[in-house]
Scaffold this motif. Sequence first.
Motif, short mmCIF file in Angstrom:
data_model
loop_
_atom_site.label_atom_id
_atom_site.label_comp_id
_atom_site.label_asym_id
_atom_site.label_seq_id
_atom_site.Cartn_x
_atom_site.Cartn_y
_atom_site.Cartn_z
N ARG A 273 -3.29 3.26 4.21
CA ARG A 273 -2.24 4.25 4.38
C ARG A 273 -1.74 4.76 3.03
N HIS A 274 -1.08 5.92 3.05
CA HIS A 274 -0.44 6.42 1.84
C HIS A 274 0.52 5.35 1.31
N GLY A 275 0.32 4.94 0.05
CA GLY A 275 1.14 3.89 -0.54
C GLY A 275 0.49 2.52 -0.51
N ILE B 11 10.47 -2.32 1.12
CA ILE B 11 10.77 -0.92 1.40
C ILE B 11 10.01 -0.46 2.63
N ASP B 12 10.76 -0.12 3.68
CA ASP B 12 10.18 0.42 4.90
C ASP B 12 10.96 1.68 5.25
N PRO B 13 10.48 2.85 4.79
CA PRO B 13 11.25 4.08 5.00
C PRO B 13 11.50 4.40 6.47
N SER B 14 10.62 3.94 7.37
CA SER B 14 10.86 4.22 8.79
C SER B 14 12.09 3.49 9.29
N ASP C 33 5.38 -4.08 -2.23
CA ASP C 33 6.76 -4.23 -1.76
C ASP C 33 7.12 -3.17 -0.71
N THR C 34 6.10 -2.53 -0.12
CA THR C 34 6.36 -1.52 0.89
C THR C 34 5.59 -1.80 2.17
N ALA C 35 5.99 -1.12 3.24
CA ALA C 35 5.35 -1.29 4.54
C ALA C 35 3.94 -0.72 4.57
N ALA C 36 3.58 0.11 3.59
CA ALA C 36 2.26 0.74 3.57
C ALA C 36 1.19 -0.13 2.91
#
Length: 251
Positions: A220-222, A82-85, A227-230
């Motif tokens: 960072r936040h997260g 998961i990379d929201p950007s 499983d995320t970019a943070a």
Amino acid sequence: MTPVLGSSVDVPTEDGVADAYLAHPADGAPRPGVLLYQDAFGLRPHLRAMADRIAGAGHTVLVPNLFYRQGRAPVVELPEFIDPSARPEIFEKLGPVIRELTDERAMRDADAFLGWLAQSPLVSDGPVALTGYCMGARLALLTAGHRPDRVAAAAGFHGGRLATDQPDSPHLVAGKVTAELYFGHADDDPSLPPEQIERLEQALTEAGVRHRCEVYEGARHGFTQADTAAYSEEGAERHWAALLDLLDRTF
């Protein structure tokens, strides 16, 4: 690590039925209960793995789908990483779902989740612990104030909006909290600026709450979510040490 079993369960609530993941030591003996509150991305394989790790340390862990009113998990389709950007549409879809979960609804759900744990033969008698991530950190604090009789300890990691200047800010429940609290804040987190960190610390101290609040520099936040970019491996492992230490002290 203790061998662990995981299964899907359904938890009746005042507003319907919440699907959830349950992890517990494979011997089936009753263990201290832990309610794990999700981040914004919801119940998914990574959170199940986190529950398994806590269960492997000797606990029975319930991870409910907080968005059950919109359907069973996953409510929003997510990529494996998961990379929201790179995928802004994820938050475009999640935003309305998150806003639907008002504090009033969340605390009704908390009663249901805590009641389910109290009735489970896999959970030992007595109060339970909470751990929450992102939005779940906020809910952990609110729940600790909402049901102090049922919460012995609560942890929150990279939580946002924990101590705003609004009348519904979570830090305002500090006077009702009897649990020991731990917060691991993300560094330079737009959702929890320094003034909120200071306001939270002051509220907990003035209320006499046993607590520790730490800022994870460079995280960072997260940062706990692999499983995320943070994700930060260093921050995540520091979180595990703090969380498991809190659980060991509590139970």
